[in-house]
Design a protein around this motif. Structure first.
Motif, PDB file in Angstrom:
ATOM      1  N   THR A 138       5.272  -9.997  -6.211  1.00  0.00           N
ATOM      2  CA  THR A 138       4.110  -9.541  -6.979  1.00  0.00           C
ATOM      3  C   THR A 138       4.130  -8.041  -7.199  1.00  0.00           C
ATOM      4  N   LEU A 139       3.828  -7.653  -8.424  1.00  0.00           N
ATOM      5  CA  LEU A 139       3.726  -6.247  -8.802  1.00  0.00           C
ATOM      6  C   LEU A 139       2.246  -5.909  -8.947  1.00  0.00           C
ATOM      7  N   ILE A 140       1.802  -4.865  -8.256  1.00  0.00           N
ATOM      8  CA  ILE A 140       0.397  -4.453  -8.296  1.00  0.00           C
ATOM      9  C   ILE A 140       0.269  -3.221  -9.174  1.00  0.00           C
ATOM     10  N   ILE A 141      -0.542  -3.343 -10.218  1.00  0.00           N
ATOM     11  CA  ILE A 141      -0.774  -2.211 -11.117  1.00  0.00           C
ATOM     12  C   ILE A 141      -1.991  -1.451 -10.626  1.00  0.00           C
ATOM     13  N   ALA A 146      -8.335   0.309  -4.551  1.00  0.00           N
ATOM     14  CA  ALA A 146      -8.395  -1.138  -4.790  1.00  0.00           C
ATOM     15  C   ALA A 146      -7.013  -1.768  -4.674  1.00  0.00           C
ATOM     16  N   GLY A 147      -6.010  -1.132  -5.254  1.00  0.00           N
ATOM     17  CA  GLY A 147      -4.655  -1.657  -5.173  1.00  0.00           C
ATOM     18  C   GLY A 147      -4.138  -1.707  -3.749  1.00  0.00           C
ATOM     19  N   LEU A 162       1.252 -14.781  -2.625  1.00  0.00           N
ATOM     20  CA  LEU A 162       1.823 -13.617  -3.293  1.00  0.00           C
ATOM     21  C   LEU A 162       2.351 -12.615  -2.272  1.00  0.00           C
ATOM     22  N   LEU A 163       3.502 -12.028  -2.567  1.00  0.00           N
ATOM     23  CA  LEU A 163       4.104 -11.011  -1.714  1.00  0.00           C
ATOM     24  C   LEU A 163       4.214  -9.708  -2.496  1.00  0.00           C
ATOM     25  N   PRO A 164       3.436  -8.679  -2.140  1.00  0.00           N
ATOM     26  CA  PRO A 164       3.519  -7.411  -2.880  1.00  0.00           C
ATOM     27  C   PRO A 164       4.847  -6.709  -2.641  1.00  0.00           C
ATOM     28  N   VAL A 165       5.532  -6.371  -3.721  1.00  0.00           N
ATOM     29  CA  VAL A 165       6.835  -5.706  -3.582  1.00  0.00           C
ATOM     30  C   VAL A 165       6.858  -4.341  -4.262  1.00  0.00           C
ATOM     31  N   GLY A 166       5.796  -3.998  -4.987  1.00  0.00           N
ATOM     32  CA  GLY A 166       5.798  -2.698  -5.649  1.00  0.00           C
ATOM     33  C   GLY A 166       4.479  -2.391  -6.315  1.00  0.00           C
ATOM     34  N   PHE A 167       4.247  -1.077  -6.488  1.00  0.00           N
ATOM     35  CA  PHE A 167       3.072  -0.596  -7.215  1.00  0.00           C
ATOM     36  C   PHE A 167       3.505  -0.003  -8.556  1.00  0.00           C
ATOM     37  N   ILE A 168       2.563  -0.038  -9.508  1.00  0.00           N
ATOM     38  CA  ILE A 168       2.708   0.698 -10.766  1.00  0.00           C
ATOM     39  C   ILE A 168       1.542   1.665 -10.858  1.00  0.00           C
ATOM     40  N   ASP A 169       1.801   2.926 -11.134  1.00  0.00           N
ATOM     41  CA  ASP A 169       0.718   3.903 -11.256  1.00  0.00           C
ATOM     42  C   ASP A 169       1.202   5.068 -12.111  1.00  0.00           C
ATOM     43  N   ASP A 170       0.304   5.567 -12.965  1.00  0.00           N
ATOM     44  CA  ASP A 170       0.660   6.686 -13.845  1.00  0.00           C
ATOM     45  C   ASP A 170       0.427   8.048 -13.193  1.00  0.00           C
ATOM     46  N   ASP A 171      -0.067   8.061 -11.955  1.00  0.00           N
ATOM     47  CA  ASP A 171      -0.296   9.318 -11.238  1.00  0.00           C
ATOM     48  C   ASP A 171       1.049   9.860 -10.757  1.00  0.00           C
ATOM     49  N   SER A 172       1.446  10.988 -11.310  1.00  0.00           N
ATOM     50  CA  SER A 172       2.760  11.552 -10.981  1.00  0.00           C
ATOM     51  C   SER A 172       2.874  11.924  -9.497  1.00  0.00           C
ATOM     52  N   ARG A 173       1.735  12.178  -8.837  1.00  0.00           N
ATOM     53  CA  ARG A 173       1.770  12.551  -7.416  1.00  0.00           C
ATOM     54  C   ARG A 173       2.162  11.376  -6.529  1.00  0.00           C
ATOM     55  N   LYS A 174       2.068  10.171  -7.049  1.00  0.00           N
ATOM     56  CA  LYS A 174       2.382   8.988  -6.251  1.00  0.00           C
ATOM     57  C   LYS A 174       3.784   8.444  -6.525  1.00  0.00           C
ATOM     58  N   ASN A 199      12.812  -8.704 -10.253  1.00  0.00           N
ATOM     59  CA  ASN A 199      12.594 -10.169 -10.263  1.00  0.00           C
ATOM     60  C   ASN A 199      11.145 -10.535  -9.937  1.00  0.00           C
ATOM     61  N   ILE A 200      10.228  -9.879 -10.616  1.00  0.00           N
ATOM     62  CA  ILE A 200       8.793 -10.079 -10.368  1.00  0.00           C
ATOM     63  C   ILE A 200       8.351 -11.436 -10.909  1.00  0.00           C
ATOM     64  N   ASP A 201       7.532 -12.144 -10.116  1.00  0.00           N
ATOM     65  CA  ASP A 201       6.994 -13.444 -10.521  1.00  0.00           C
ATOM     66  C   ASP A 201       5.521 -13.375 -10.926  1.00  0.00           C
ATOM     67  N   HIS A 202       4.840 -12.310 -10.512  1.00  0.00           N
ATOM     68  CA  HIS A 202       3.389 -12.258 -10.696  1.00  0.00           C
ATOM     69  C   HIS A 202       2.960 -10.796 -10.822  1.00  0.00           C
ATOM     70  N   ILE A 203       1.937 -10.558 -11.654  1.00  0.00           N
ATOM     71  CA  ILE A 203       1.394  -9.204 -11.817  1.00  0.00           C
ATOM     72  C   ILE A 203      -0.102  -9.253 -11.545  1.00  0.00           C
ATOM     73  N   ILE A 204      -0.584  -8.271 -10.764  1.00  0.00           N
ATOM     74  CA  ILE A 204      -2.026  -8.130 -10.526  1.00  0.00           C
ATOM     75  C   ILE A 204      -2.463  -6.753 -11.007  1.00  0.00           C
ATOM     76  N   ILE A 205      -3.457  -6.728 -11.889  1.00  0.00           N
ATOM     77  CA  ILE A 205      -4.052  -5.465 -12.332  1.00  0.00           C
ATOM     78  C   ILE A 205      -5.189  -5.145 -11.373  1.00  0.00           C
ATOM     79  N   ALA A 206      -4.991  -4.134 -10.530  1.00  0.00           N
ATOM     80  CA  ALA A 206      -5.934  -3.840  -9.450  1.00  0.00           C
ATOM     81  C   ALA A 206      -6.663  -2.524  -9.704  1.00  0.00           C
ATOM     82  N   ILE A 207      -7.326  -2.445 -10.848  1.00  0.00           N
ATOM     83  CA  ILE A 207      -8.115  -1.262 -11.189  1.00  0.00           C
ATOM     84  C   ILE A 207      -9.469  -1.767 -11.691  1.00  0.00           C
TER      85      ILE A 207
END
Length: 608
Positions: A138-141, A146-147, A162-174, A199-207
């Motif tokens: 799972t990819l967490i946006i 919240a994420g 679901l198994l979280p394997v990565g975050f997506i974030d537009d904050d350059s500090r992260k 090889n992501i199977d699922h996406i969660i928008i956590a905002i």
């Protein structure tokens, strides 16, 4: 493991650590095997007793170490530190001397071993008890609070799929940081590539605080991946406990309108609805029934449910009685036909409503092209009859629901609604009743909307039928449309045409593609075919004619259009003679008049 078993296990473990740590410290400090002395034995007993005393005081044994954080480590620090200080005090009282070096080493060993035992327990829970077999990557946006809560919950839950394997974030500090052992892999614009590489199977928008326009941007990136996308519930629902952090919902089509919904001015609405008598026409329809639901929240004295179809009126009446069974609202179902002027007069006379919401109408464009006389009878004559009755019995406010198809209409349905708008504005000039019109675009999920049709076609395996690849429409939700109608009644002074700023129109073909994606299918699994524009349809709709313009914004995202010319005599002629015109002649007359192509007479009066 039960609470008693856990407590016993940790108490025994701590006892062993505390008792052995001071003797081992004595060995490290003196480099001698002569470690069993009276002062050391006394100190070990004092340490054991004081450690358990402070552990119980700070509830160390009640902590769920699978969810441990800094707070739990601070409790260990306080318990160990205070027990060492207590042992030092006892040494001073008995021996008149304190073994500083022994106590310091003992303190270090206790912190290391007691803290380490809890850390090992957490590792055991995470990696042994909570195996990741058959879990969806799972990819967490959103790598915000919240994420992080979502990631922590998913990692700790045995039941989560679901198994979280990565975050997506537009904050350059992260960028390139690891949060809870999960890397921040990139930005929103990189979602498609990251999904493929990881090889992501699922996406969660956590905002949860995401605005609709921003959600639309993110979802458009997710659509490219063909991976199931879900959305974290609203932050209000999380705070109030309606849903938990791991109860995700699918992204709905109304989430993709690209703007935030209109909110109500509760105070002004309450003033003109509370303890009043309200009449809603078309109360069994999708818009009318939602107006009834929302009005009921403001505690009217009576709510009159007027409709032509007995089944739909019965259903909404039953629903409202069940939902608001604890209120004092009197729900009164009425079966009647707007074309029956005497019936409308009787209803107004018997119930004396304070506010009328006119939601009844024929709205299917192709059908009204085939039967223009029915559009005239229901949309035009029915509106005039209701307006005459309301004016005769001095209704306070009359709100008519119109459509963007009434602007520069190319269809019979749009033309009859435009002529009805003219008559509403005319009645406002000759009546004590405040007559207003609310105009908006297509309503998602309403009867006749493309969305239910698309959903049914998708359920049947396709194909999804779209009339033209360039066709665009304005959209709003049923609750949003109903709120606009109710708000317009509170804001009205008489004669206005209220228009919602509906943001950017959506391409119908894009809407179809998003619905296919939201239904769990890939683009190549459901075909889209183009059937051609139907009679009376336009490629695009407008909310105001050029000469109407935007006069002013009177409420966030709600505008008033300027008044335009009204042709009462010509409308009266159509109402009087529509049955003698053939179909094509009637259609031509309706469209010419609605588009101001018959300008022989201005507003001079009428025999209504």
């Amino acid at each position: 493991m039960t609470y008693r078993q856990r407590m016993s296990l940790f108490a025994v473990m701590d006892s062993v650590i505390v008792l052995t740590a001071i003797f081992f410290s004595r060995f490290l400090v003196t480099a001698s095997f002569y470690i069993v002395t009276i002062p050391i034995l006394v100190s070990s007993i004092v340490l054991l007793i004081s450690h358990h005393f402070y552990s119980l005081k700070f509830k160390l044994y009640k902590k769920a170490w699978e969810y441990a954080s800094v707070e739990e480590l601070l409790i260990i620090f306080k318990s160990v530190t205070l027990s060492i200080l207590t042992a030092g005090l006892v040494q001073q009282l008995i021996n008149h001397d304190i073994y500083f070096r022994v106590l310091v080493v003992t303190w270090l060993l206790n912190i290391l071993l007691i803290g380490g035992s809890r850390f090992c327990w957490r590792i055991l829970g995470n990696f042994v008890l909570n195996k990741a077999n058959n879990k969806k990557r799972t990819l967490i946006i959103g790598a915000g609070s919240a994420g992080i809560m979502v990631a922590r919950q998913l990692k700790r839950s045995n039941e989560a799929e679901l198994l979280p394997v990565g975050f997506i974030d537009d904050d350059s500090r992260k960028m390139n940081l690891d949060i809870l052992g999960i890397p921040v892999l990139g930005r929103v614009s990189e979602i498609e590539n990251i999904v493929r590489l990881q090889n992501i199977d699922h996406i969660i928008i956590a905002i949860p605080s995401l605005k609709k326009r921003e959600l639309n941007v993110i979802f458009n990136e997710c659509v490219k991946t063909k991976v199931k996308t879900q959305y974290l519930p609203m932050i209000e629902d999380l705070i109030t406990g309606k849903v938990s952090i791991n109860q995700f919902r699918d992204v709905k089509v109304e989430d993709l309108l690209g703007r935030d919904p209109v909110e109500l001015d509760i105070e002004s609405i309450s003033e003109y609805i509370k303890d009043k008598i309200i009449l809603v026409t078309g109360a069994g329809g999708s818009i009318g029934s939602e107006i009834c639901r929302q009005i009921s929240n403001f505690a009217p004295k009576k709510l009159l449910l007027l409709g032509h179809g007995e089944n739909s009126i019965y259903s909404v009446d039953l629903e409202l009685r069940n939902t608001f069974s604890n209120s004092s609202i009197e729900f009164i179902p009425i079966i009647g036909d707007l074309k029956d002027l005497n019936k409308m007069m009787t209803i107004m006379k018997n119930f004396q409503p304070d506010v009328v919401y006119h939601a009844a109408a024929h709205k299917h464009v192709p059908l009204m092209e085939e039967y223009p006389e029915e559009a005239v009878k229901n949309n035009l004559i029915g509106t005039v009859n209701l307006a005459k009755a309301a004016s005769s019995y001095k209704v306070g406010t009359f709100v008519m629901i119109s459509t963007d198809k009434a602007v520069n209409p190319t269809s019979v349905m749009g033309a009859t609604k435009r002529l009805a708008e003219m008559m509403i504005q005319y009645f406002d000039t000759v009546s004590e009743t405040k007559f207003v019109t609310v105009r908006f675009g297509n309503v998602l999920e309403s009867r006749g909307s493309v969305v239910p049709l698309f959903k049914k076609q998708i359920e049947n395996g396709g194909p999804v039928t779209v009339t033209h690849p360039d066709m665009v429409r304005y959209f709003m939700t049923i609750p949003e449309a109903s709120r606009l109608v109710i708000q317009a009644g509170a804001l009205s002074k008489g004669g206005e045409i209220f228009v919602l700023d509906m943001g950017e129109p959506l391409k119908i073909v894009d809407l179809a593609k998003k619905l296919i994606k939201l239904s769990g299918y890939k683009d190549d699994e459901i075909d889209i075919i183009f059937t051609g524009i139907r009679p009376g349809e336009k490629l695009y709709e407008e909310l105001l004619k050029k000469e109407e313009g935007y006069e002013q914004q009177i409420y966030p995202n709600i505008y008033i259009g300027k008044r335009s010319l009204i042709y009462v005599n010509e409308i009266e002629d159509i109402i009087t003679n529509y049955l003698i015109f053939d179909k094509e002649d009637l259609k031509r007359r309706l469209l010419d008049l609605a588009n101001n192509r018959m300008m022989d007479h201005a507003l001079l009066g009428a025999s209504f």
